[in-house]
Design an enzyme around this catalytic site. Structure first.
Site, short mmCIF file in Angstrom:
data_model
loop_
_atom_site.label_atom_id
_atom_site.label_comp_id
_atom_site.label_asym_id
_atom_site.label_seq_id
_atom_site.Cartn_x
_atom_site.Cartn_y
_atom_site.Cartn_z
N LYS A 1 -0.63 0.20 -21.06
CA LYS A 1 -0.01 1.49 -21.40
C LYS A 1 0.13 1.63 -22.92
O LYS A 1 -0.17 2.69 -23.48
CB LYS A 1 1.37 1.62 -20.72
CG LYS A 1 1.26 1.81 -19.22
CD LYS A 1 2.58 1.63 -18.49
CE LYS A 1 2.34 1.60 -16.98
NZ LYS A 1 3.55 1.35 -16.19
N GLN B 1 9.55 -0.42 -16.66
CA GLN B 1 8.52 -1.06 -15.83
C GLN B 1 9.17 -1.72 -14.61
O GLN B 1 10.11 -2.50 -14.76
CB GLN B 1 7.74 -2.08 -16.68
CG GLN B 1 6.59 -2.73 -15.95
CD GLN B 1 5.48 -1.74 -15.59
OE1 GLN B 1 5.10 -0.90 -16.39
NE2 GLN B 1 4.97 -1.84 -14.38
N ASP C 1 7.81 8.73 -15.89
CA ASP C 1 7.33 8.17 -14.62
C ASP C 1 7.64 9.10 -13.45
O ASP C 1 7.11 8.92 -12.35
CB ASP C 1 7.98 6.80 -14.36
CG ASP C 1 7.01 5.64 -14.58
OD1 ASP C 1 5.79 5.89 -14.62
OD2 ASP C 1 7.48 4.49 -14.70
#
Ligand code: NAD
Length: 280
Positions: free
Chosen positions: A51, A95, A118
């Site tokens: 990422k 994460q 997200d």
């Protein structure tokens, strides 16, 4: 059989993002994504690195906060609070998975919905179910973008999704429903999986089990989207679908790697730009 080439589409998307970043910079805005990584799970480390590299390629500033796995829930909430209040940070991502002593839902709910790139905050999840514009989870968003790129008509299609997690299967079902497809959402307790999969015009599989889908489970001419990521002992990465045999029956299929994975990253970058522009 045609390959749904997520890698090359993701490169096209990254090219557009690069241009958008340059445009924002002329207005004095530098898009920025903060990624929180707790502990030292090797897969999580490699996703976070991917990422960060993608951000770098597009000119998005990426900040990775590496925190020890023993961090308390309270301290992690405070880290998020600080990022929520930092005007130079436009997107925040934690994460997953988090260590067991931390309540994941509590952490995800702490992220400002406007910075929730997200799309896991219940506010954004709810907006998807209402068919409203939102920050949409990257993997499901990437899948719809990929199918649309190949001009695959979704209206009225029988879409069977295997795997019903909050981050993949459930939002993917909502997105397909918003496209007027007919949805079957399967999971570990689904009986006679094959009965469902054989009915699929579009079969999406996100479970994490090698060769879960074999040739006999797929209808002739079906479209197959393999979301799974499994690392074999040899180090090779494979999906959940027996690609060599299943691909002989499909009209379109995603490879692993090179299908859904790169589309997920590209969608995350798109969400970061959306959050930067405040278009939520
Ligand atoms: P998860 O463990 O949260 O959910 C797995 C889902 O699969 C659950 O709904 C479970 O009920 C279902 N399931 C488990 N075994 C099953 C079986 N035998 N038959 C039918 N259903 C079964 O996992 P997740 O986070 O949703 O990830 C799923 C897979 O997708 C993993 O391989 C993960 O690495 C991959 N993934 C890939 C991307 C990408 O960018 N390509 C992104 C996210 C997740």
């Amino acid at each position: 059989m045609q390959i749904l080439d997520g890698k090359s589409l993701s490169q096209k998307i990254e090219h557009n993002i690069k241009n958008q970043v340059q445009e924002l910079q002329t207005k004095g805005i530098k898009p920025s994504l903060a990624v929180i990584l707790v502990g030292d799970d090797p897969a999580s480390h490699s996703y976070v690195t991917m990422k960060a590299k993608a951000c770098q390629r597009c000119g998005i500033e990426s900040i990775t906060k590496r925190l020890v796995s023993s961090i308390s829930e309270e301290s992690l909430l405070l880290e998020i609070e600080n990022l929520n209040n930092d005007n130079l940070v436009h997107g925040i991502l934690v994460q997953l998975p988090l260590p067991k002593h931390i309540n994941t839902n509590k952490i995800l709910e702490k992220i400002s919905p406007k910075k929730d790139v997200d799309g896991f905050h219940p506010f954004n999840a709810g907006k998807i179910f209402y068919g409203l514009d939102s920050l949409t989870p990257a993997t499901p968003k990437g899948i719809i973008t990929l199918l649309k790129e190949y001009k695959i008509d979704l209206v009225g299609k029988n879409v069977v999704i295997i795997g019903a997690s909050n981050i993949v299967g459930k939002p993917l079902a909502a997105l397909f429903l918003n496209e007027n497809a007919t949805i079957t959402l399967c999971h570990i307790y689904t009986k006679n999986l094959k009965e469902h999969t054989l009915n699929a015009d579009i079969l999406c599989v996100g479970v994490g089990k090698v060769n879960l889908i074999t040739q006999d489970m797929v209808k002739e001419g079906a479209i197959v989207v393999d979301i799974g990521i499994n690392k074999l002992e040899s180090g090779k990465i494979v999906g959940d679908v027996d690609f060599a045999n299943v691909s002989q029956k499909t009209s379109y299929i995603t490879p692993v790697p090179g299908g859904v994975g790169p589309m997920t990253i590209a969608s995350l970058l798109e969400n970061t730009i959306k959050a930067t522009q405040g278009n939520i």
